[in-house]
Motif scaffolding. Structure first.
Motif, PDB file in Angstrom:
ATOM      1  N   ILE A   1       0.637  -0.997   0.019  1.00 53.57           N
ATOM      2  CA  ILE A   1      -0.388   0.090   0.266  1.00 53.57           C
ATOM      3  C   ILE A   1       0.893   1.556   0.269  1.00 53.57           C
ATOM      4  O   ILE A   1       0.139   1.821  -0.923  1.00 53.57           O
ATOM      5  CB  ILE A   1      -0.936   0.270   1.327  1.00 53.57           C
ATOM      6  CG1 ILE A   1      -2.077  -1.033   1.163  1.00 53.57           C
ATOM      7  CG2 ILE A   1      -1.584   1.665   1.093  1.00 53.57           C
ATOM      8  CD1 ILE A   1      -2.525  -1.335   2.168  1.00 53.57           C
TER       9      ILE A   1
ATOM     10  N   LYS B   1       1.370   4.014  -3.147  1.00 59.35           N
ATOM     11  CA  LYS B   1       1.099   4.870  -3.703  1.00 59.35           C
ATOM     12  C   LYS B   1       1.338   5.729  -4.258  1.00 59.35           C
ATOM     13  O   LYS B   1       0.675   6.314  -4.607  1.00 59.35           O
ATOM     14  CB  LYS B   1       0.923   5.842  -2.514  1.00 59.35           C
ATOM     15  CG  LYS B   1       0.444   6.822  -1.822  1.00 59.35           C
ATOM     16  CD  LYS B   1      -0.036   7.685  -0.405  1.00 59.35           C
ATOM     17  CE  LYS B   1      -0.582   8.406  -0.300  1.00 59.35           C
ATOM     18  NZ  LYS B   1      -1.044   9.498  -1.598  1.00 59.35           N
TER      19      LYS B   1
ATOM     20  N   LEU C   1      -1.238   5.225  -7.402  1.00 58.60           N
ATOM     21  CA  LEU C   1      -2.197   4.787  -7.496  1.00 58.60           C
ATOM     22  C   LEU C   1      -2.688   6.449  -7.527  1.00 58.60           C
ATOM     23  O   LEU C   1      -3.806   6.633  -8.249  1.00 58.60           O
ATOM     24  CB  LEU C   1      -3.040   3.926  -6.279  1.00 58.60           C
ATOM     25  CG  LEU C   1      -2.290   2.522  -5.805  1.00 58.60           C
ATOM     26  CD1 LEU C   1      -2.652   2.128  -4.557  1.00 58.60           C
ATOM     27  CD2 LEU C   1      -3.296   2.034  -7.011  1.00 58.60           C
TER      28      LEU C   1
ATOM     29  N   VAL D   1      -3.050  -4.008  -3.559  1.00 57.85           N
ATOM     30  CA  VAL D   1      -2.720  -2.883  -2.642  1.00 57.85           C
ATOM     31  C   VAL D   1      -3.924  -2.066  -2.007  1.00 57.85           C
ATOM     32  O   VAL D   1      -4.030  -0.747  -1.862  1.00 57.85           O
ATOM     33  CB  VAL D   1      -3.231  -1.249  -4.146  1.00 57.85           C
ATOM     34  CG1 VAL D   1      -1.225  -2.273  -5.087  1.00 57.85           C
ATOM     35  CG2 VAL D   1      -3.790  -1.424  -4.934  1.00 57.85           C
ATOM     36  N   TYR D   2      -4.811  -3.062  -1.817  1.00 54.99           N
ATOM     37  CA  TYR D   2      -5.736  -2.300  -0.465  1.00 54.99           C
ATOM     38  C   TYR D   2      -6.077  -3.156   0.586  1.00 54.99           C
ATOM     39  O   TYR D   2      -6.732  -4.412  -0.074  1.00 54.99           O
ATOM     40  CB  TYR D   2      -7.104  -1.606  -1.443  1.00 54.99           C
ATOM     41  CG  TYR D   2      -6.747  -0.201  -1.919  1.00 54.99           C
ATOM     42  CD1 TYR D   2      -6.877   1.161  -1.262  1.00 54.99           C
ATOM     43  CD2 TYR D   2      -5.991   0.197  -3.146  1.00 54.99           C
ATOM     44  CE1 TYR D   2      -7.059   2.112  -1.605  1.00 54.99           C
ATOM     45  CE2 TYR D   2      -6.377   1.163  -3.935  1.00 54.99           C
ATOM     46  CZ  TYR D   2      -6.427   2.392  -2.842  1.00 54.99           C
ATOM     47  OH  TYR D   2      -6.730   3.438  -3.428  1.00 54.99           O
ATOM     48  N   ARG D   3      -6.710  -2.853   1.915  1.00 54.03           N
ATOM     49  CA  ARG D   3      -6.759  -4.008   2.534  1.00 54.03           C
ATOM     50  C   ARG D   3      -8.120  -5.301   2.269  1.00 54.03           C
ATOM     51  O   ARG D   3      -8.566  -6.251   2.797  1.00 54.03           O
ATOM     52  CB  ARG D   3      -7.025  -3.713   3.821  1.00 54.03           C
ATOM     53  CG  ARG D   3      -5.911  -2.936   4.353  1.00 54.03           C
ATOM     54  CD  ARG D   3      -5.930  -2.416   6.035  1.00 54.03           C
ATOM     55  NE  ARG D   3      -4.362  -1.334   6.541  1.00 54.03           N
ATOM     56  CZ  ARG D   3      -3.585  -2.332   6.903  1.00 54.03           C
ATOM     57  NH1 ARG D   3      -3.488  -3.532   6.460  1.00 54.03           N
ATOM     58  NH2 ARG D   3      -2.771  -1.765   7.057  1.00 54.03           N
ATOM     59  N   SER D   4      -8.421  -4.279   1.136  1.00 55.32           N
ATOM     60  CA  SER D   4      -9.982  -5.084   1.027  1.00 55.32           C
ATOM     61  C   SER D   4      -9.952  -6.109  -0.144  1.00 55.32           C
ATOM     62  O   SER D   4     -11.127  -6.688  -0.688  1.00 55.32           O
ATOM     63  CB  SER D   4     -11.377  -3.862   0.240  1.00 55.32           C
ATOM     64  OG  SER D   4     -10.055  -3.103  -1.075  1.00 55.32           O
TER      65      SER D   4
ATOM     66  N   ASP E   1      -8.032  -5.792  -2.883  1.00 56.24           N
ATOM     67  CA  ASP E   1      -8.300  -5.162  -4.505  1.00 56.24           C
ATOM     68  C   ASP E   1      -7.318  -5.074  -5.224  1.00 56.24           C
ATOM     69  O   ASP E   1      -5.739  -4.463  -4.115  1.00 56.24           O
ATOM     70  CB  ASP E   1      -8.773  -3.730  -4.903  1.00 56.24           C
ATOM     71  CG  ASP E   1     -10.509  -3.403  -4.769  1.00 56.24           C
ATOM     72  OD1 ASP E   1     -10.915  -4.673  -5.000  1.00 56.24           O
ATOM     73  OD2 ASP E   1     -11.061  -2.810  -4.167  1.00 56.24           O
TER      74      ASP E   1
ATOM     75  N   MET F   1      -8.597  -1.646  -9.536  1.00 60.26           N
ATOM     76  CA  MET F   1      -8.918  -0.482  -9.168  1.00 60.26           C
ATOM     77  C   MET F   1      -8.615   0.306 -10.966  1.00 60.26           C
ATOM     78  O   MET F   1      -9.203   0.936 -11.204  1.00 60.26           O
ATOM     79  CB  MET F   1      -7.267   0.607  -8.652  1.00 60.26           C
ATOM     80  CG  MET F   1      -7.282   0.177  -7.252  1.00 60.26           C
ATOM     81  SD  MET F   1      -8.707   0.559  -6.625  1.00 60.26           S
ATOM     82  CE  MET F   1      -9.042   1.682  -6.636  1.00 60.26           C
TER      83      MET F   1
ATOM     84  N   ASN G   1     -10.737 -10.348  -5.188  1.00 57.60           N
ATOM     85  CA  ASN G   1     -10.734  -9.055  -3.984  1.00 57.60           C
ATOM     86  C   ASN G   1     -11.163  -9.922  -3.175  1.00 57.60           C
ATOM     87  O   ASN G   1     -11.868 -11.398  -2.936  1.00 57.60           O
ATOM     88  CB  ASN G   1     -11.278  -7.651  -3.441  1.00 57.60           C
ATOM     89  CG  ASN G   1     -12.599  -7.620  -4.099  1.00 57.60           C
ATOM     90  OD1 ASN G   1     -13.437  -8.938  -3.949  1.00 57.60           O
ATOM     91  ND2 ASN G   1     -13.266  -6.289  -4.914  1.00 57.60           N
TER      92      ASN G   1
END
Length: 204
Positions: A61, A65, A68, A96-99, A101, A106, A133
């Motif tokens: 992440i 950044k 992104l 790249v996201y805690r979800s 994703d 993205m 995801n």
């Protein structure tokens, strides 16, 4: 390192309660019964791997950044520039996201067609276009939900599964039909005409 991370391999009495010290976790994990079977060992191993993966996502992440940020702005030259700065460390499949994703999620959500084409050209053999995801959503779900018909069309041309099921049994076609407007209509048309999506599936 194998003995430190997976002590249950050499110590059959290793329990899930010992996991904290094995991965430097200080949560109050209650000690369970000693592991004497494969099921228990798999549970402990899975917990350790999950912790390790969580740490990697946290690092990614931060690392991705700037890329992104450029992706959100949508200027193609900046997107490529930030990608090139990472060089060989750039992973097209990075989460790249805690979800859960990924970069591709993205790109699909934001409708960055040029960025997708670039990834396909540069990382064709390594790019996973079917990544899911934590909700089970794939890039095609994202593009369909947000009316990014150019992405939908390009992904279908690449041979993605057209009827993948996410949580609650939603397909990309179902998500596209919840939207209104010309972009949503194009999504539906492309998924049906070019993807030959099923209209017989039902969600929960």
């Amino acid at each position: 390192t194998g003995l430190r991370l997976f002590p249950h391999i050499v110590n059959p009495r290793f329990t899930a309660g010992d996991m904290g010290s094995a991965v430097n976790t200080t949560n109050n994990v209650k000690a369970l019964q000693p592991c004497f079977d494969q099921k228990c060992m798999k549970k402990v191993t899975s917990s350790i791997i999950t912790t390790m993966n969580t740490e990697k996502v946290a690092n990614d992440i931060i690392k991705y950044k700037p890329f992104l940020d450029a992706l959100h702005v949508g200027i193609d030259t900046e997107i490529v520039e930030k990608m090139d700065i990472l060089g060989s460390e750039f992973d097209p499949n990075a989460i790249v996201y805690r979800s859960g994703d990924s970069i591709l999620h993205m790109i699909a959500r934001l409708g960055r067609t040029s960025a997708l084409r670039f990834l396909l050209e540069r990382f064709y053999h390594n790019l996973n276009i079917e990544q899911t995801n934590l909700e089970g959503k794939r890039p095609l779900h994202e593009a369909s939900q947000y009316g990014k018909y150019d992405i939908v069309e390009l992904l279908i041309k690449q041979g993605v599964q057209v009827d993948p099921i996410k949580r609650a049994d939603w397909t990309p076609l179902m998500m596209a039909t919840t939207k209104v407007g010309s972009d949503a209509q194009k999504d539906v048309q492309i998924i049906l005409d070019r993807g030959r999506a099923s209209t017989a599936l039902q969600n929960k």
